[in-house]
Write a protein that holds these residues in place. Structure first.
Motif, PDB file in Angstrom:
ATOM      1  N   GLU A   1       0.828  -1.208   0.000  1.00 26.56           N
ATOM      2  CA  GLU A   1       0.000   0.000   0.000  1.00 26.56           C
ATOM      3  C   GLU A   1       0.862   1.257   0.000  1.00 26.56           C
ATOM      4  OE1 GLU A   1      -3.075   2.640  -0.045  1.00 26.56           O
ATOM      5  OE2 GLU A   1      -3.118   0.487  -0.455  1.00 26.56           O
TER       6      GLU A   1
ATOM      7  N   ARG B   1       2.183   1.798  -3.474  1.00 18.29           N
ATOM      8  CA  ARG B   1       1.144   2.337  -4.362  1.00 18.29           C
ATOM      9  C   ARG B   1       0.924   3.826  -4.107  1.00 18.29           C
ATOM     10  NH1 ARG B   1      -1.218  -2.788  -3.535  1.00 18.29           N
ATOM     11  NH2 ARG B   1      -2.363  -2.055  -1.719  1.00 18.29           N
ATOM     12  N   ARG B   2       0.905   4.228  -2.840  1.00 19.55           N
ATOM     13  CA  ARG B   2       0.734   5.648  -2.524  1.00 19.55           C
ATOM     14  C   ARG B   2       1.889   6.476  -3.063  1.00 19.55           C
ATOM     15  NH1 ARG B   2      -1.253   6.222   3.741  1.00 19.55           N
ATOM     16  NH2 ARG B   2      -3.182   5.040   3.546  1.00 19.55           N
TER      17      ARG B   2
ATOM     18  N   ASP C   1       3.804   5.783  -5.583  1.00 20.13           N
ATOM     19  CA  ASP C   1       3.699   5.841  -7.041  1.00 20.13           C
ATOM     20  C   ASP C   1       2.659   6.866  -7.478  1.00 20.13           C
ATOM     21  OD1 ASP C   1       5.671   3.961  -7.455  1.00 20.13           O
ATOM     22  OD2 ASP C   1       4.254   2.281  -7.642  1.00 20.13           O
ATOM     23  N   ARG C   2       1.527   6.904  -6.776  1.00 27.16           N
ATOM     24  CA  ARG C   2       0.489   7.888  -7.119  1.00 27.16           C
ATOM     25  C   ARG C   2       0.990   9.302  -6.900  1.00 27.16           C
ATOM     26  NH1 ARG C   2      -4.113   4.539  -4.633  1.00 27.16           N
ATOM     27  NH2 ARG C   2      -3.081   5.224  -2.750  1.00 27.16           N
ATOM     28  N   ARG C   3       1.651   9.536  -5.780  1.00 29.09           N
ATOM     29  CA  ARG C   3       2.171  10.889  -5.507  1.00 29.09           C
ATOM     30  C   ARG C   3       3.222  11.290  -6.522  1.00 29.09           C
ATOM     31  NH1 ARG C   3       2.596  10.833   1.103  1.00 29.09           N
ATOM     32  NH2 ARG C   3       0.354  10.767   1.454  1.00 29.09           N
ATOM     33  N   ARG C   4       4.072  10.364  -6.899  1.00 26.25           N
ATOM     34  CA  ARG C   4       5.090  10.646  -7.903  1.00 26.25           C
ATOM     35  C   ARG C   4       4.436  10.992  -9.242  1.00 26.25           C
ATOM     36  NH1 ARG C   4       7.441   6.034  -7.700  1.00 26.25           N
ATOM     37  NH2 ARG C   4       8.583   6.576  -5.832  1.00 26.25           N
ATOM     38  N   LEU C   5       3.412  10.255  -9.608  1.00 25.27           N
ATOM     39  CA  LEU C   5       2.700  10.522 -10.853  1.00 25.27           C
ATOM     40  C   LEU C   5       2.044  11.903 -10.829  1.00 25.27           C
ATOM     41  CD1 LEU C   5       1.816   9.354 -13.571  1.00 25.27           C
ATOM     42  CD2 LEU C   5      -0.199   8.447 -12.413  1.00 25.27           C
ATOM     43  N   VAL C   6       1.473  12.279  -9.699  1.00 26.21           N
ATOM     44  CA  VAL C   6       0.854  13.600  -9.580  1.00 26.21           C
ATOM     45  C   VAL C   6       1.904  14.690  -9.711  1.00 26.21           C
ATOM     46  CG1 VAL C   6      -0.297  15.169  -7.957  1.00 26.21           C
ATOM     47  CG2 VAL C   6      -1.133  12.840  -8.260  1.00 26.21           C
ATOM     48  N   ARG C   7       3.049  14.509  -9.045  1.00 25.50           N
ATOM     49  CA  ARG C   7       4.123  15.512  -9.157  1.00 25.50           C
ATOM     50  C   ARG C   7       4.601  15.652 -10.589  1.00 25.50           C
ATOM     51  NH1 ARG C   7       6.304  13.113  -4.421  1.00 25.50           N
ATOM     52  NH2 ARG C   7       7.834  12.075  -5.727  1.00 25.50           N
TER      53      ARG C   7
END
Length: 58
Positions: free
Chosen positions: A13, A16-17, A19-25
């Motif tokens: 988990e 995954r978090r 990765d999501r934050r990196r994608l948003v940045r």
């Protein structure tokens, strides 16, 4: 065994978090780059339109 499985779930988990934050940045950075390179004031960057009619005296 139960605690090891819980640890594995928690680690997955967190990955995954991250990765999501990196994608948003990355998306925000790409949007900023695109905004800087397009538009009528591209060489100067963003120009404020609320300066008034005359420049302020020094």
């Amino acid at each position: 065994m139960y605690s090891y499985e819980m640890h594995q779930l928690r680690a997955a988990e967190l990955i995954r978090r991250a990765d999501r934050r990196r994608l948003v940045r990355e998306a925000v950075a790409a949007r900023r780059t695109a905004a800087r390179t397009t538009g009528r004031d591209a060489p100067e960057g963003r120009v404020s339109e609320n300066r008034g009619r005359f420049a302020r005296a020094a």
